[in-house]
Scaffold this motif. Sequence first.
Motif, PDB file in Angstrom:
ATOM      1  N   ALA A   1      30.349  35.295  27.467  1.00 47.93           N
ATOM      2  CA  ALA A   1      30.412  36.004  28.750  1.00 47.93           C
ATOM      3  C   ALA A   1      31.417  35.348  29.701  1.00 47.93           C
ATOM      4  O   ALA A   1      32.109  36.048  30.452  1.00 47.93           O
ATOM      5  CB  ALA A   1      29.029  36.055  29.392  1.00 47.93           C
ATOM      6  N   ILE A   2      31.518  34.011  29.669  1.00 51.19           N
ATOM      7  CA  ILE A   2      32.508  33.365  30.558  1.00 51.19           C
ATOM      8  C   ILE A   2      33.909  33.569  29.991  1.00 51.19           C
ATOM      9  O   ILE A   2      34.871  33.743  30.740  1.00 51.19           O
ATOM     10  CB  ILE A   2      32.196  31.861  30.799  1.00 51.19           C
ATOM     11  N   SER A   3      34.036  33.598  28.644  1.00 51.19           N
ATOM     12  CA  SER A   3      35.350  33.857  28.031  1.00 51.19           C
ATOM     13  C   SER A   3      35.873  35.209  28.500  1.00 51.19           C
ATOM     14  O   SER A   3      37.033  35.337  28.914  1.00 51.19           O
ATOM     15  CB  SER A   3      35.246  33.885  26.504  1.00 51.19           C
ATOM     16  N   ALA A   4      35.015  36.229  28.397  1.00 50.84           N
ATOM     17  CA  ALA A   4      35.426  37.582  28.776  1.00 50.84           C
ATOM     18  C   ALA A   4      35.745  37.647  30.269  1.00 50.84           C
ATOM     19  O   ALA A   4      36.689  38.333  30.684  1.00 50.84           O
ATOM     20  CB  ALA A   4      34.325  38.583  28.422  1.00 50.84           C
ATOM     21  N   SER A   5      34.957  36.924  31.069  1.00 44.76           N
ATOM     22  CA  SER A   5      35.205  36.924  32.522  1.00 44.76           C
ATOM     23  C   SER A   5      36.570  36.327  32.830  1.00 44.76           C
ATOM     24  O   SER A   5      37.365  36.905  33.585  1.00 44.76           O
ATOM     25  CB  SER A   5      34.129  36.111  33.250  1.00 44.76           C
TER      26      SER A   5
END
Lengths: 87, 297
Positions: free
Chosen positions: B226-230
């Motif tokens: 989720a942080i990668s995509a953000s």
Amino acid sequence: MLNVQIVFMGHRYDAAQSVPDRLCLPDGATVDDALKAITGQLSGDNRISSNCLVAVSGMHVGTLGDHRTMILKDGDELLLLAPVAGG
Amino acid sequence: MTASSNFVTDEFVKSHDDNKFHTLVRSNRPQWTMTMPSLLPEELVRYARQIGPGVLTVEGQEKLKNSAALISRAGGMGGPAALALVMAGVGKVIIAHGGRLVSPDLNRQVLGSERVLGEPRACHFAEYLRSMNRFVTVEAVDHEPDDAEAIALARRVNIVLSCAPTFGERLRLNGAAVRAGVPLIDAAQWGMMGTLLAVDPGRTACLQCIYPAAPEFEEIFPVVGAISASMGSLAALQAIKILSGAGCPSFGRLWAIDGYRGVSRQLQLERNPNCPCCGDASVPSARRCSVPGAEPC
């Protein structure tokens, strides 16, 4: 005396529990004085990398190992950002 | 087909129905100053929700169409970044990523799937990107470029997105963008936090200004998708703003987002005039980047 808020972010933020949230320093204290106070409380695996970025109230002043001399003001925020590179 | 959005009207789409393309000046790198091709009516329909107040102008959308971006690598952050650029209509997207897809990649590498486990990543990722927007050209480089190739690739594009997992690669892409005189967006992550840096070479701090020496960093690191995509999406947003002229790019600032504790900060950076990468002695002023419409807000 002046109060400085400490924020630690970046690599191994999970292991930085022993970094204090706030420091109380004598008037005229510098960034270096604050960093010495912080790193003095850490040891072993919790030691902060010398490449850690340092910022005072949003202004980047260098790294832990090489930063500008700067006198802190009451209410300043000292940010330590340990480098991250994951892709 | 009609544009159903309030942002682009049916009349506007019809007025572009002629689809008269202008002659392009031949160049290795797309130029903002060249005569731009008109958007096809189908493209105006496709991008209807991102053309209007507070988003892009039609001219900005045309600039995107006439732009090219390099993304290296196209994994946890680079994959979502590439996807966002392709879906936004950036005319050419070049992705560079070596190796084969393995199971632990699938917690964050959105361009992969169970179907292509064990397969080379770049070609499959590119195939997926092409399936998302037929109006965009996607090129795949099946390895991480070395110094010379990184510079050559950077000279073919208008912006470089560095989403690499090591400081060595990130500094290489930073150097390539500076040499080519194109903006760089550097995204990085660890655990549930990430950082984002936008560089206008010769005008704002580059990665080497703030990290004169490459810090140590593990190649296998913990990360939540989720942080990668953000971070990848935010990197793409910076690129879209820079390429289209919309909004305010965050040049000269390092944005740190700590998703673990819900804290974010922006650091104002100073360029190092003696930086071995972008310093005054290293980069002739004629080669310095000057992004139209990218002055600080």
